[in-house]
Design an enzyme around this catalytic site. Structure first.
Site, PDB file in Angstrom:
ATOM      1  N   ALA A 148       0.603  -4.383 -11.300  1.00 29.72           N
ATOM      2  CA  ALA A 148       1.770  -5.209 -10.981  1.00 29.72           C
ATOM      3  C   ALA A 148       3.011  -4.542 -11.554  1.00 29.72           C
ATOM      4  CB  ALA A 148       1.612  -6.616 -11.548  1.00 29.72           C
TER       5      ALA A 148
ATOM      6  N   HIS B 211      13.832   2.045 -13.123  1.00 27.33           N
ATOM      7  CA  HIS B 211      12.434   2.342 -13.458  1.00 27.33           C
ATOM      8  C   HIS B 211      11.465   1.826 -12.387  1.00 27.33           C
ATOM      9  CE1 HIS B 211       9.148   3.251 -16.219  1.00 27.33           C
ATOM     10  NE2 HIS B 211       8.666   2.037 -16.010  1.00 27.33           N
TER      11      HIS B 211
ATOM     12  N   SER C  81      16.045  -4.474 -14.721  1.00 27.46           N
ATOM     13  CA  SER C  81      17.473  -4.201 -14.535  1.00 27.46           C
ATOM     14  C   SER C  81      17.800  -2.706 -14.498  1.00 27.46           C
ATOM     15  CB  SER C  81      18.272  -4.876 -15.652  1.00 27.46           C
ATOM     16  OG  SER C  81      17.826  -4.415 -16.910  1.00 27.46           O
TER      17      SER C  81
ATOM     18  N   ILE D 276       7.001  -4.998 -11.652  1.00 20.52           N
ATOM     19  CA  ILE D 276       8.009  -6.033 -11.414  1.00 20.52           C
ATOM     20  C   ILE D 276       9.392  -5.457 -11.711  1.00 20.52           C
ATOM     21  CG2 ILE D 276       8.788  -8.354 -12.038  1.00 20.52           C
ATOM     22  CD1 ILE D 276       5.798  -8.875 -12.875  1.00 20.52           C
TER      23      ILE D 276
ATOM     24  N   ARG E 127       1.382 -13.990  -5.553  1.00 16.21           N
ATOM     25  CA  ARG E 127       0.467 -13.052  -4.898  1.00 16.21           C
ATOM     26  C   ARG E 127      -0.828 -12.831  -5.688  1.00 16.21           C
ATOM     27  NH1 ARG E 127       5.346 -12.690  -3.392  1.00 16.21           N
ATOM     28  NH2 ARG E 127       6.019 -11.801  -1.412  1.00 16.21           N
TER      29      ARG E 127
ATOM     30  N   PHE F 221      -0.833  -3.353 -18.185  1.00 12.97           N
ATOM     31  CA  PHE F 221       0.545  -3.843 -18.234  1.00 12.97           C
ATOM     32  C   PHE F 221       0.688  -5.006 -17.253  1.00 12.97           C
ATOM     33  CE2 PHE F 221       5.167  -3.689 -17.655  1.00 12.97           C
ATOM     34  CZ  PHE F 221       5.569  -3.608 -18.978  1.00 12.97           C
TER      35      PHE F 221
END
EC number: 2.5.1.78
Length: 155
Positions: free
Chosen positions: A80, A88, A85, A82, A127, A22
Site C-alpha cells: 500500500a 515520493h 505531501s 499512500i 480497497r 509498511f
C-alpha cells in the site's frame, strides 16, 4: 476459433505472496483477503509461502528472486503506497509497478500487482475489505487464473 482462459482451481498449484510491512494496517487486510481467495479455491496452505519485505519498493527484488527459482506457479505482490505531501509517492508507485511487470515478463512467471496506490488512507481502507471489496482477494483470483492459463499454454 479456439479460446483459452485459465480456471480458478488452485489444486496442486504453488503461490508466493510478497507483502510490504509498511502500512501494515492495510497490507494485513490485503493478505487476509488474498489467503481467503486462494484457500476457497482449493489451494493447500502448504502450497502458500509468504515473504515480508520492509516497504513496497523492496517488493520487485524479492519477486524476481522467487520467480527465478521456478518454484511457484504465480507470485502475488501486496502493498500500500499512500500519497503524501512530497513526490515520493510518484517515485515509489512508478518503480514498483515497473519492477513487478519486468519480473513477470523476464521470468515468464505471473507476478500479480496487488499494490494499492491511493491518494488517501480512506481510499486504501476501502480497497482492503470495506466499500470497494478486498484487492488482496482480487489479486488471488488473478493469480489463480494466470497460473492455470500459463500451465495450459505450456502443455
Amino acid at each position: 476459433m479456439r479460446t483459452f482462459e485459465g480456471s480458478f482451481c488452485g489444486k496442486d498449484l504453488k503461490f508466493a505472496i510478497v507483502i510490504s510491512r509498511f502500512n501494515s494496517f492495510i497490507t494485513d487486510e490485503l493478505l487476509k483477503g488474498c489467503l481467503d481467495g486462494l484457500k476457497r479455491h482449493e489451494v493447500d496452505s502448504e502450497n502458500i509461502d509468504v515473504y515480508y519485505v520492509p516497504g513496497a519498493f523492496e517488493i520487485p527484488l524479492v519477486c524476481k528472486k522467487l520467480a527465478k527459482s521456478k518454484k511457484y506457479n504465480a507470485i502475488i505482490a501486496l502493498g500500500a503506497v499512500i500519497r503524501g505531501s512530497t513526490p515520493h509517492f510518484e517515485y515509489v508507485s512508478a518503480e514498483v509497478s515497473k519492477g513487478i511487470a519486468n519480473v513477470s515478463l523476464e521470468q515468464e512467471v505471473p507476478v500479480i500487482f496487488g499494490v494499492l496506490t491511493c491518494d488517501t488512507v480512506d481510499q486504501a481502507i476501502e480497497r482492503a475489505g470495506t466499500k470497494a471489496g478486498n484487492k488482496g482477494f482480487d489479486a488471488a483470483m488473478s493469480a489463480l487464473e494466470m497460473a492455470n492459463l500459463m500451465k495450459n499454454i505450456s502443455s
